[in-house]
Scaffold this motif. Structure first.
Motif, PDB file in Angstrom:
ATOM      1  N   SER A  34       0.846  -1.202   0.000  1.00  0.00           N
ATOM      2  CA  SER A  34       0.000   0.000   0.000  1.00  0.00           C
ATOM      3  C   SER A  34       0.884   1.256   0.000  1.00  0.00           C
ATOM      4  O   SER A  34       0.545   2.249  -0.645  1.00  0.00           O
ATOM      5  CB  SER A  34      -0.984   0.000   1.167  1.00  0.00           C
ATOM      6  OG  SER A  34      -0.334  -0.137   2.396  1.00  0.00           O
ATOM      7  N   HIS A  35       2.013   1.202   0.688  1.00  0.00           N
ATOM      8  CA  HIS A  35       2.941   2.340   0.606  1.00  0.00           C
ATOM      9  C   HIS A  35       3.432   2.537  -0.827  1.00  0.00           C
ATOM     10  O   HIS A  35       3.541   3.668  -1.317  1.00  0.00           O
ATOM     11  CB  HIS A  35       4.151   2.109   1.522  1.00  0.00           C
ATOM     12  CG  HIS A  35       3.882   2.426   2.966  1.00  0.00           C
ATOM     13  ND1 HIS A  35       4.740   2.096   3.978  1.00  0.00           N
ATOM     14  CD2 HIS A  35       2.853   3.065   3.554  1.00  0.00           C
ATOM     15  CE1 HIS A  35       4.242   2.507   5.134  1.00  0.00           C
ATOM     16  NE2 HIS A  35       3.089   3.092   4.898  1.00  0.00           N
ATOM     17  N   ALA A  36       3.723   1.427  -1.487  1.00  0.00           N
ATOM     18  CA  ALA A  36       4.240   1.531  -2.855  1.00  0.00           C
ATOM     19  C   ALA A  36       3.204   2.188  -3.769  1.00  0.00           C
ATOM     20  O   ALA A  36       3.525   3.081  -4.564  1.00  0.00           O
ATOM     21  CB  ALA A  36       4.600   0.142  -3.376  1.00  0.00           C
ATOM     22  N   TYR A  37       1.950   1.774  -3.639  1.00  0.00           N
ATOM     23  CA  TYR A  37       0.906   2.375  -4.482  1.00  0.00           C
ATOM     24  C   TYR A  37       0.727   3.852  -4.146  1.00  0.00           C
ATOM     25  O   TYR A  37       0.563   4.682  -5.038  1.00  0.00           O
ATOM     26  CB  TYR A  37      -0.405   1.598  -4.356  1.00  0.00           C
ATOM     27  CG  TYR A  37      -0.437   0.409  -5.288  1.00  0.00           C
ATOM     28  CD1 TYR A  37      -0.815   0.558  -6.614  1.00  0.00           C
ATOM     29  CD2 TYR A  37      -0.050  -0.844  -4.845  1.00  0.00           C
ATOM     30  CE1 TYR A  37      -0.827  -0.523  -7.482  1.00  0.00           C
ATOM     31  CE2 TYR A  37      -0.055  -1.938  -5.701  1.00  0.00           C
ATOM     32  CZ  TYR A  37      -0.445  -1.772  -7.019  1.00  0.00           C
ATOM     33  OH  TYR A  37      -0.435  -2.839  -7.882  1.00  0.00           O
ATOM     34  N   GLY A  38       0.765   4.168  -2.858  1.00  0.00           N
ATOM     35  CA  GLY A  38       0.639   5.580  -2.475  1.00  0.00           C
ATOM     36  C   GLY A  38       1.723   6.428  -3.113  1.00  0.00           C
ATOM     37  O   GLY A  38       1.485   7.555  -3.558  1.00  0.00           O
ATOM     38  N   TRP A  59      -1.962   3.859   1.538  1.00  0.00           N
ATOM     39  CA  TRP A  59      -1.924   4.727   0.348  1.00  0.00           C
ATOM     40  C   TRP A  59      -1.560   6.153   0.743  1.00  0.00           C
ATOM     41  O   TRP A  59      -0.697   6.787   0.134  1.00  0.00           O
ATOM     42  CB  TRP A  59      -3.297   4.777  -0.328  1.00  0.00           C
ATOM     43  CG  TRP A  59      -3.698   3.579  -1.131  1.00  0.00           C
ATOM     44  CD1 TRP A  59      -2.897   2.566  -1.597  1.00  0.00           C
ATOM     45  CD2 TRP A  59      -5.035   3.276  -1.566  1.00  0.00           C
ATOM     46  NE1 TRP A  59      -3.661   1.665  -2.285  1.00  0.00           N
ATOM     47  CE2 TRP A  59      -4.962   2.067  -2.294  1.00  0.00           C
ATOM     48  CE3 TRP A  59      -6.271   3.911  -1.425  1.00  0.00           C
ATOM     49  CZ2 TRP A  59      -6.090   1.483  -2.880  1.00  0.00           C
ATOM     50  CZ3 TRP A  59      -7.395   3.327  -2.005  1.00  0.00           C
ATOM     51  CH2 TRP A  59      -7.300   2.128  -2.722  1.00  0.00           C
ATOM     52  N   LEU A  60      -2.273   6.645   1.761  1.00  0.00           N
ATOM     53  CA  LEU A  60      -2.060   8.053   2.119  1.00  0.00           C
ATOM     54  C   LEU A  60      -0.637   8.264   2.651  1.00  0.00           C
ATOM     55  O   LEU A  60       0.022   9.244   2.293  1.00  0.00           O
ATOM     56  CB  LEU A  60      -3.100   8.507   3.154  1.00  0.00           C
ATOM     57  CG  LEU A  60      -3.014   9.977   3.572  1.00  0.00           C
ATOM     58  CD1 LEU A  60      -3.120  10.906   2.363  1.00  0.00           C
ATOM     59  CD2 LEU A  60      -4.103  10.333   4.579  1.00  0.00           C
ATOM     60  N   GLU A  61      -0.162   7.338   3.476  1.00  0.00           N
ATOM     61  CA  GLU A  61       1.212   7.489   3.977  1.00  0.00           C
ATOM     62  C   GLU A  61       2.211   7.523   2.824  1.00  0.00           C
ATOM     63  O   GLU A  61       3.105   8.374   2.783  1.00  0.00           O
ATOM     64  CB  GLU A  61       1.554   6.342   4.928  1.00  0.00           C
ATOM     65  CG  GLU A  61       0.860   6.450   6.272  1.00  0.00           C
ATOM     66  CD  GLU A  61       1.198   5.294   7.217  1.00  0.00           C
ATOM     67  OE1 GLU A  61       0.661   5.290   8.332  1.00  0.00           O
ATOM     68  OE2 GLU A  61       1.977   4.389   6.833  1.00  0.00           O
ATOM     69  N   GLY A  62       2.043   6.588   1.870  1.00  0.00           N
ATOM     70  CA  GLY A  62       2.964   6.563   0.730  1.00  0.00           C
ATOM     71  C   GLY A  62       2.891   7.857  -0.069  1.00  0.00           C
ATOM     72  O   GLY A  62       3.904   8.362  -0.567  1.00  0.00           O
ATOM     73  N   TYR A  63       1.691   8.382  -0.183  1.00  0.00           N
ATOM     74  CA  TYR A  63       1.470   9.623  -0.947  1.00  0.00           C
ATOM     75  C   TYR A  63       2.135  10.807  -0.246  1.00  0.00           C
ATOM     76  O   TYR A  63       2.812  11.627  -0.868  1.00  0.00           O
ATOM     77  CB  TYR A  63      -0.041   9.825  -1.060  1.00  0.00           C
ATOM     78  CG  TYR A  63      -0.517  10.779  -2.140  1.00  0.00           C
ATOM     79  CD1 TYR A  63      -0.325  10.498  -3.482  1.00  0.00           C
ATOM     80  CD2 TYR A  63      -1.215  11.935  -1.796  1.00  0.00           C
ATOM     81  CE1 TYR A  63      -0.805  11.352  -4.465  1.00  0.00           C
ATOM     82  CE2 TYR A  63      -1.703  12.791  -2.771  1.00  0.00           C
ATOM     83  CZ  TYR A  63      -1.493  12.497  -4.116  1.00  0.00           C
ATOM     84  OH  TYR A  63      -1.975  13.353  -5.074  1.00  0.00           O
ATOM     85  N   GLY A 119      -2.925  15.185   1.652  1.00  0.00           N
ATOM     86  CA  GLY A 119      -4.133  14.374   1.645  1.00  0.00           C
ATOM     87  C   GLY A 119      -4.901  14.397   2.943  1.00  0.00           C
ATOM     88  O   GLY A 119      -4.485  15.002   3.941  1.00  0.00           O
ATOM     89  N   LEU A 120      -6.043  13.727   2.887  1.00  0.00           N
ATOM     90  CA  LEU A 120      -6.967  13.672   4.021  1.00  0.00           C
ATOM     91  C   LEU A 120      -7.571  12.269   4.079  1.00  0.00           C
ATOM     92  O   LEU A 120      -7.946  11.709   3.049  1.00  0.00           O
ATOM     93  CB  LEU A 120      -8.078  14.706   3.810  1.00  0.00           C
ATOM     94  CG  LEU A 120      -9.193  14.728   4.856  1.00  0.00           C
ATOM     95  CD1 LEU A 120      -8.716  15.477   6.095  1.00  0.00           C
ATOM     96  CD2 LEU A 120     -10.440  15.409   4.296  1.00  0.00           C
TER      97      LEU A 120
END
Ligand SMILES: Cc1ncc(C[n+]2csc(CCOP(=O)(O)OP(=O)(O)O)c2C)c(N)n1
Ligand SMILES: [Mg+2]
Length: 792
Positions: free
Chosen positions: A155-159, A472-476, A483-484
């Motif tokens: 999920s980090h990678a996708y973010g 996702w949000l962390e990766g982003y 983000g929110l």
């Protein structure tokens, strides 16, 4: 797509150079785990060269080194912009070794130079007091993922890949890690990845066969079954299997070329030819032995290729001469003299595969996102603020108005694409749906006519996995965007552990000058405990605030805006802030407007303050009682109680205090927002009864204020874990947070009232009983409650 055909693509020279790089990284990984002197083995290994405490993980390291070596090759050959997420973050020695080899480590930490002296430091500092952590920590150049707590790599990678169309995010997933719930859910991220605006994620499932003490589930599936599973997840797996290094290098190089060609083809089809079909994104299944190239056997037991290789294969090197000899043989098996010159510098052929400058994985700015961060354009609040001519008369849904503001943020970032909203299926339920006026919900799976607001290029992300949303949000954010996360208050607990790790990350990066600040992780917790009108007990839990307030005070902020304009003012602040975890708890149900925008701004700047217009102090004498509140529903109950006191006990001097920034209650020494004692004593008095109506568990307020002068006069009402499906007012009655109970609390605690105000107390009690009977008959709240407004 055709199956991968393995041709001997690498020339012998390339092959030898790649193998030399891999051996060098392996040597450096073993050296970090074991050595505190004699790094180049210029003399025979003696016990005193070995660390007294052997701490680290060898097992995963050769696999990570293999991936890094081959990533280097393709980054250089194809001039790729690439980062890597190392799921088995316990493989810190491998990632540090590679950073040192490519030079990014010495650039970040000049005293760990790329020579014998620096190598000695690199070795000694690892898992050593005053040194560096054993994991791929914030201190590790090129990392955005600690990997200590397994499950979040994909999920980090996708973010990281979202809205980074030029970026390749490689993600090594441990086969043990793949058993976790968060990782299992995150495979579905590929249904949300937009091949036009997002970059690519390349998952590499590392089947080294074992965890700490067990085989892994995926490694013991027949290959066909594993293939079906991965295809079911929407991937096209390519297998790289072996234990002969030169064969595996050839296979890995061919696989990397194949997957990158396919990724490029999919991206081109979507970007140039307008293809809309969801790609069957390629991935690699890397099946190599755990602890590969380490000791095959130790004390007669097999180690290489087993779970015994997980940590430190030879554990008694200082005391056991056989272990010492085995370690020396192991280290010399990499032929360090071929890899490093006499001064300890890597020889040119070792570095032949290493890319230059910011293409190096340890120097890629995406992994130090603050370098790329642009301030978020937050629009003027005036356009969204609600008019408040008189407090407590008009009602608005705070999150709906916030949605209007977020719509504008979405509009203002439409070109730059650096703001996303994530949530587990609740954006509209939380009344933020205005954002759909500008952007839809990311969606790459099938659609049917009944669908609404799905958008292949959307920037709202909804998946019913709080873990995936958080990841996702962390990766982003970690890659320099904003983000929110909007979430039901009760279910945000699902990510308790993930937020812990993110807070730790931020706390550490704040001490690393080379890490630039990133945008804060902002939670909007709504659909909260007091208004679960059609859900009830399962959906009631205000404890996330308690959880985060245990964490690093320099990172954590908690806001409980009592109305719409204060929510706007809080949002304005948190969206622009950096390096925090901000928790904002706000209702979505109609809520009285108390403060004009200007008053809201001033109140938020104070964080806690007196609402003079609501109290009955005359300014000449001290108040008899303080009614304090935090949260939208408690604020309403406190004001309703104040109104009852005005009517029934007009001689009483009441002070109303509202707390919007919860950390204000902490002592100044414990939190940067904490109030100094004199200020606290002035606001909440040193000796008057304080009746505090709080949104969540009452014990938290006691915990925050226990050291204050007036703590023994502090009486807190809040959620007592009594929840059900009932009327809004009955929820507060059941938890003793209602206006009638609060008036009784005042009478019980203000000296001298017990006898004189006994009739008023009785009236309050009677009203509670009347309420009880009324809701059972009518199913709605008493008219005097339902139609209540502030009279002033
Ligand atoms: C969520 C979580 N549970 C348990 C652990 C303890 N732990 C550390 S390493 C490990 C095994 C990991 O196995 P795998 O993902 O296969 O990594 P590798 O074999 O590459 O070391 C476990 C269970 C952890 N780090 N995180
Ligand atoms: Mg494993």
């Amino acid at each position: 797509m055709p199956p991968v055909t393995v041709t001997s693509k690498l020339s012998n020279q390339e092959l030898q150079a790649l193998d030399a790089h891999w051996r060098a990284a392996n040597y450096l990984a073993v050296g970090q785990i074991y050595l505190m002197a004699n790094p180049l083995l210029t003399e025979p290994l003696r016990p005193e060269h070995v660390k007294p405490r052997l701490l680290g993980h060898w097992g995963t390291s050769p696999g990570l080194n293999l991936v890094h070596t081959h990533l280097n090759r393709v980054i250089k050959a194809r001039d790729l912009d690439a980062i890597c997420i190392w799921g088995p973050g316990h493989g810190g020695p491998a990632v540090l070794a590679n950073s040192w080899l490519e030079g990014s480590y010495s650039e970040t930490y000049p005293d760990v130079s790329r020579d014998a002296e620096g190598m000695g430091r690199l070795f000694k500092q690892f898992s050593f007091p005053g040194g560096v952590p054993s994991h791929v920590a914030p201190e590790t150049p090129g990392s955005i993922h600690e990997g200590g707590e397994l499950g979040y790599s994909l999920s980090h990678a996708y973010g990281a890949a979202l809205d980074n169309p030029g970026l390749l995010v490689t993600c090594v997933i441990g086969d043990g890690e793949a058993e976790t719930g968060p990782l299992a859910a995150s495979w579905h991220s590929n249904k949300f990845l937009d091949p036009v605006h997002d970059g690519a994620v390349l998952p590499i499932l590392h089947l080294n066969g074992y965890k700490i003490a067990n085989p892994t589930v995926l490694s013991r599936l027949p290959e066909a079954e594993l293939d079906e599973l991965l295809r079911g997840y929407g991937h096209d797996p390519i297998h790289v299997t072996g234990d002969d290094p030169l064969t595996v290098h050839q296979l890995m190089a061919a696989a990397m070329d194949t997957v990158l060609d396919r990724i490029a083809a999919y991206q081109e089809a979507a970007r140039e030819q307008g293809a809309t079909e969801r790609p069957s994104w390629p991935m690699i299944v890397l099946r190599t032995p755990k602890g590969w190239t380490g000791p095959a056997e130790v004390d007669g037991l097999p180690v290489e290729g087993t779970w015994r290789a997980h940590q430190v294969p030879l554990s008694e090197v200082r005391n056991n001469p056989r272990h010492l000899r085995q370690l020396e043989e192991w280290l010399r098996s990499y032929r360090p003299e071929e890899l490093f010159d006499d001064a300890g510098r890597p020889r040119p052929h070792v570095l032949a595969c290493v890319p230059d400058g910011e293409r190096r994985i340890g120097a890629n700015p995406h992994a130090n996102g603050g370098l790329l961060l642009r301030d978020l354009p937050v629009p003027d609040l005036e356009r969204f603020a609600v008019a408040v001519d008189k407090p407590g008369v008009t009602l608005h849904e705070p999150t709906r108005v916030l949605g209007d503001l977020l719509e504008q943020v979405m509009a203002d970032t439409a070109g730059r694409r650096d703001f996303r909203i994530v949530g587990p299926d609740e954006t509209a339920s939380n009344r933020l749906q205005a954002v759909y006026g500008v952007t839809g919900k990311a969606w790459q799976a099938q659609t049917v006519p009944v669908d609404e607001n799905l958008d292949a290029h959307g920037r709202v992300m909804e998946i019913l996995s709080e873990h995936t949303c958080q990841g996702w949000l962390e990766g982003y954010l970690l890659t320099g965007r904003h983000g929110l996360f909007s979430c039901y208050e009760a279910f945000v607990h699902i990510v308790d552990s993930m937020v812990n790790q993110h807070i730790k990350w931020l706390r550490t990066t704040r001490t690393l000058p080379w890490r630039r600040p990133i945008a804060s992780l902002n939670y909007l917790l709504t659909s909260h405990v007091w208004r679960q009108d059609h859900n009830g007990f399962s959906h009631q839990d205000p404890g996330f605030v308690d959880h985060v307030l245990n964490k690093a005070p320099e990172v954590v902020r908690v806001y409980l805006p009592p109305d719409t304009n204060t929510l706007l003012s809080v949002a304005d602040h948190v969206l622009a802030s950096k390096d925090y975890v901000n928790v904002v708890v706000a209702g979505k149900q109609p809520c009285f407007d108390w403060l004009s925008l200007d008053a809201a701004r001033a109140h938020c700047a104070r964080g806690a303050g007196i609402w003079e217009w609501a109290g009955t102090e005359d300014g000449r004498t001290e108040p008899d009682v303080v009614l304090a509140c935090a949260g939208d529903v408690p604020t309403q109950e406190i004001l309703a109680a104040a109104q009852l006191l005005r009517r029934h006990l007009p001689q009483l001097a009441v002070r109303i205090v509202n707390v919007v920034d919860l950390a204000r209650l902490l002592p100044r020494e414990e939190h940067p927002h904490g109030m100094p004692d004199p200020e606290y004593d002035a606001l909440l008095t040193p000796d008057k009864p304080v009746i505090f109506a709080y949104h969540g568990y009452p014990w938290l307020i006691h915990r925050l204020a226990y050291r204050r002068t007036n703590h023994h006069h502090l009486h807190v009402r809040g959620y007592k874990e009594i929840g059900t499906t009932t009327t809004p007012f009955d929820m507060v009655v059941r938890n003793d947070l209602d206006r009638y109970r609060l008036v009784m609390d005042v009478i019980d605690r203000v000296p001298g009232l017990a006898v004189t105000a006994a009739p008023v107390r009785q009236l309050m009690e009677d009203t509670r009983l009347r309420h009880h009977a009324w809701i059972r008959e009518h199913g709605t709240d008493l008219p005097e409650v339902a139609d209540w407004t502030w009279e002033g």
